[in-house]
Design an enzyme around this catalytic site. Sequence first.
Site, PDB file in Angstrom:
ATOM      1  N   ASP A 140       0.735   4.050   1.485  1.00 30.33           N
ATOM      2  CA  ASP A 140       1.085   4.686   2.764  1.00 30.33           C
ATOM      3  C   ASP A 140       2.153   3.903   3.515  1.00 30.33           C
ATOM      4  OD1 ASP A 140      -0.881   2.679   3.176  1.00 30.33           O
ATOM      5  OD2 ASP A 140      -1.376   3.493   5.134  1.00 30.33           O
ATOM      6  N   HIS A 141       2.593   2.780   2.926  1.00 26.49           N
ATOM      7  CA  HIS A 141       3.680   2.004   3.534  1.00 26.49           C
ATOM      8  C   HIS A 141       4.904   1.872   2.632  1.00 26.49           C
ATOM      9  CE1 HIS A 141       1.570   0.457   7.184  1.00 26.49           C
ATOM     10  NE2 HIS A 141       0.528   0.832   6.460  1.00 26.49           N
ATOM     11  N   HIS A 180      -4.378  -8.895   5.820  1.00 25.86           N
ATOM     12  CA  HIS A 180      -4.470  -7.537   5.269  1.00 25.86           C
ATOM     13  C   HIS A 180      -4.538  -7.531   3.743  1.00 25.86           C
ATOM     14  CE1 HIS A 180      -4.441  -3.231   5.435  1.00 25.86           C
ATOM     15  NE2 HIS A 180      -3.361  -3.158   4.675  1.00 25.86           N
ATOM     16  N   HIS A 182      -8.009  -3.997   8.427  1.00 25.42           N
ATOM     17  CA  HIS A 182      -7.248  -3.599   9.607  1.00 25.42           C
ATOM     18  C   HIS A 182      -7.880  -4.272  10.810  1.00 25.42           C
ATOM     19  CE1 HIS A 182      -4.819  -0.417   7.721  1.00 25.42           C
ATOM     20  NE2 HIS A 182      -5.892  -0.162   6.993  1.00 25.42           N
ATOM     21  N   ASP A 189       0.223  -3.288   8.864  1.00 23.14           N
ATOM     22  CA  ASP A 189      -1.236  -3.437   8.887  1.00 23.14           C
ATOM     23  C   ASP A 189      -1.537  -4.926   8.898  1.00 23.14           C
ATOM     24  OD1 ASP A 189      -1.238  -0.733   8.643  1.00 23.14           O
ATOM     25  OD2 ASP A 189      -1.948  -0.676   6.571  1.00 23.14           O
ATOM     26  N   HIS A 198       0.835  -1.200   0.000  1.00 20.32           N
ATOM     27  CA  HIS A 198       0.000   0.000   0.000  1.00 20.32           C
ATOM     28  C   HIS A 198       0.876   1.259   0.000  1.00 20.32           C
ATOM     29  CE1 HIS A 198      -3.964  -2.001   1.525  1.00 20.32           C
ATOM     30  NE2 HIS A 198      -3.877  -1.969   0.211  1.00 20.32           N
ATOM     31  N   HIS A 258       0.108   4.253  13.452  1.00 19.48           N
ATOM     32  CA  HIS A 258      -0.900   4.099  12.391  1.00 19.48           C
ATOM     33  C   HIS A 258      -2.320   4.242  12.949  1.00 19.48           C
ATOM     34  CE1 HIS A 258      -3.023   2.435   8.895  1.00 19.48           C
ATOM     35  NE2 HIS A 258      -1.887   2.537   8.213  1.00 19.48           N
TER      36      HIS A 258
END
Length: 693
Positions: free
Chosen positions: A90-91, A173, A411, A194, A88, A433
Site C-alpha cells: 500500500d506504499h 514499523h 502502526h 507508517d 508494503h 492513512h
Amino acid sequence: MAAPMSSTSASKRPADSQIPAEESDQLIIKPLGSGQEVGRSCIFIQYKGKKIVLDCGIHPGKVGLESLPFLDEIEPTDIDLLLVSHFHLDHCGGLPFFLQKTTFKGRTFMTHATKAIYRWLLSDYIKVSNISAEDMLYTEDDLDRSMGKIETINFHQEIEVDGVKFWCYNAGHVLGAAMFMIEIAGIKILYTGDFSRQEDRHLMAAEIPNIHPDVLITESTYGTHIHEKREDREGRFTGTVHDIINRGGRCLIPVFALGRAQELLLILDEYWSNHPELHEIPIYYASSLAKKCMSVYQTYVNAMNEKIRRQISISNPFVFKHISYLRGMEHFDDVGPSVVMASPGMMQSGLSRELFENWCTDPKNGTIIAGYCVEGTLAKHILTEPEDIQTMSGQKIPLKASVDYISFSTHTDYQQTSEFIRCLKPPHIVLVHGEQNEMSRLAAAIKREYEDSRESKINVYTPKNTQAVELYFHGEKMAKVMGRIAATRPTHGAKLSGVLIKRNFNYHLMSPADIPNYTDMKTSSVTQRQSIPFTGPFSLLHHYLLQLAGTVEQIRIDEQPAIKIFKHITITYEPGVVILEWQSSAVNDMYADAALAVILRVEADPQSHRGMRTVPKNTPDALSDEIHTLLCHMFSEKNVDRSEKGDHVSVTVGGKIAIVNVRTGGVTCKDDDLNKMVSTAVCRLNNSLKPFD
C-alpha cells in the site's frame, strides 16, 4: 556577511496567480491516495516550484487501475522527486507502474533494505495476484526495469536534488522503514509514513527527530485507540494458537511475507522451545519468498534493535528450530493439527486464501488475524463474523472456524502519536492513512489536547483524496556577500553593488569578476561594432561629440584618427565612414546610442557641413566677461566675484568657494559637487566659443 529580509511564518490567504511558482509562498499538500482511507498511499507536495511525491502504493481491496492513487491529478513529467517510505504494497505497489508506464523522469529514493525487499515482494505479488491480464498493472519485466531507476539512501544521510534537501530517520514499523524530513527554502516537512514508537522483538522504535518540522504529515491508522501491552498481546496470541492445537485443529495466521511474519516467527519459535508437548506439531512459514526474505533479514541485521544485534554474535535468531518453510500447497502434507503462517495478510488471493477456504468449514480450525485489515478485503470481512464467505471461484461456503483478532500491527497508537507530537510541536499536522472516523477522532483529540496551550498552537488537517491543504510560509531570504565585495566591511547604511545570483533557494551578491570563482557560470563580453556613412570633416564630428560628452580623448587606431568618449565608446574616422566600437553593457549601449544619434544628425543636416560661424579669437578680458556673466546667471551676482586683473572668477555658495582660472579654464574647489558643477559650465562655455576648421 548576509542581509536578512523577513522571519518565517505560516498563514492562510488567497494565492497570487501573478507570482512565479518558484517565488510563491504557497505550500500545497494533496493526498492522491490514503486521504481518509487506508491504502494506495501517495502524497503530492508542491512548494517554491518543486514537486515531490511521497510513496506510490496500491489499494489492497481494489484491482487494476482502480487500485492506483489518483495519478491523473498530477503531471508525472513535472515531478522532481519520489520518496518511498517502506516496502508494503500500500506504499510501494504502484511504483513500477509510475516508473515504467508514465512520463516521470525525476529521481526515486528508498533505503537499502526497502529496495532489496521491494524487488522480491512485488515479484511475489505479480505471481499470486488472482486478476486478469487486462487488470495487471505491470509485468515482471517492468519490475526489473524499475530497479535501475531507484536510488538508495542511508539513515541520516542528507541528499540534495535541485535545491530540495532530504534525509531520513528510522520509522520502526518494518525493516528499512523510513520517515523523511524534507527541506525546501528553509521550510521543513516531516513525512512519517507508517511508524511505531514501540520496540518489539526485532525492530527498534521510531526515532524522534531533533529538528522541529514546520509541517508534520503522519498516519492516523488507529485513531485514538491504544494498543494492549506487548506481553499481554503475545500471551493472548500463543494461548489462542495453543487452544486451536489442543482441540485438534489447524491454525492459519495470514501475514505478509515480510514484516509482522518475522516477529510472529520469533514468538512461536520461543514458545515451542518452552513447551516440549508441542514439538510434534509442525509450524510452517508458507511463502515462496520465505528463504529470500530471511536472507534479507540476516543481511540487514544492523538495522534492527540492540537485542537482535547482540544475539546475532552468538547465534542467528532467524534460524528457527521449530519452523519449516513451505513453498506451496503441492509440498504441504495436510494431516493433523498444524500452524501455518501464509501470505498475503489480507487473504485477497494466494496461499492464505486457499488454506482459509479449505479450513474454514471445520469448527476445530481457527484463523488469527494479526495485523491491520483494509476495507474491502476478506480479512476485514471475516472480522464481522459472517455466516458464510464467497470463495475465489464464486461459491458460498459456511464459516464455522474460529476467527480471532490479535493486533501485532506496528502502526502507532494514540499514546505514541500524542507523545511524538508533543516532542516535535509542529504548527501544522496533516493526517493521512486512516479511515474517516478514526482520522476525525484523532484530529479532535489533538485539538483538545492543545486548545488551551499558550506555548503551542497546532492546526490539524484531515484532507480527502485529491483535496489540497494550502499553507503560506513567508520564508527568510538572506543574501550572502562574497568575494571582493566582502573584502571590506561595509558601514551601516552603505550601499552594496554587485550581481545577485540565485541558486536554488540561496542568494549571493558578488562582483561580476568573481562569478567564475564562486559559481559554475562563465562570464563573457560582447564587443559591438557599427559602421555609419559620414561625409563631413572629422573636426566637425569632434565638435559635436564634445558637446555631447563634455570631454573627448583623441587617439589613433591603425594609423587612423579616432576619439574616445565616455571612456568606453571608440569612434574611428575613415574616408566616407565612421566606426563605433564598444563593449556591450546597459550603460555603454546607451552611450553608443547617443553617439550614433549625433553622427546621424550631423550627417543628415546640410547646414552642419558648412561649419560654425567664425568667432573672433577671444581675448582674456572677453573670456573673463563671458565666464562672469554665465556664473552670475547660475549663482546670482552677489555670490560671484572677479579679481582685479580679471584672470580669476570666484563663486561662493554656502561658505564653499570655487575659483576659475580664466586662462586655463581650470577650477579649484574643495567641495566635489560645486567643483563639478562649475567645471562643467566653464567647459561647455569654452566649447561653444571655440572656433573649428
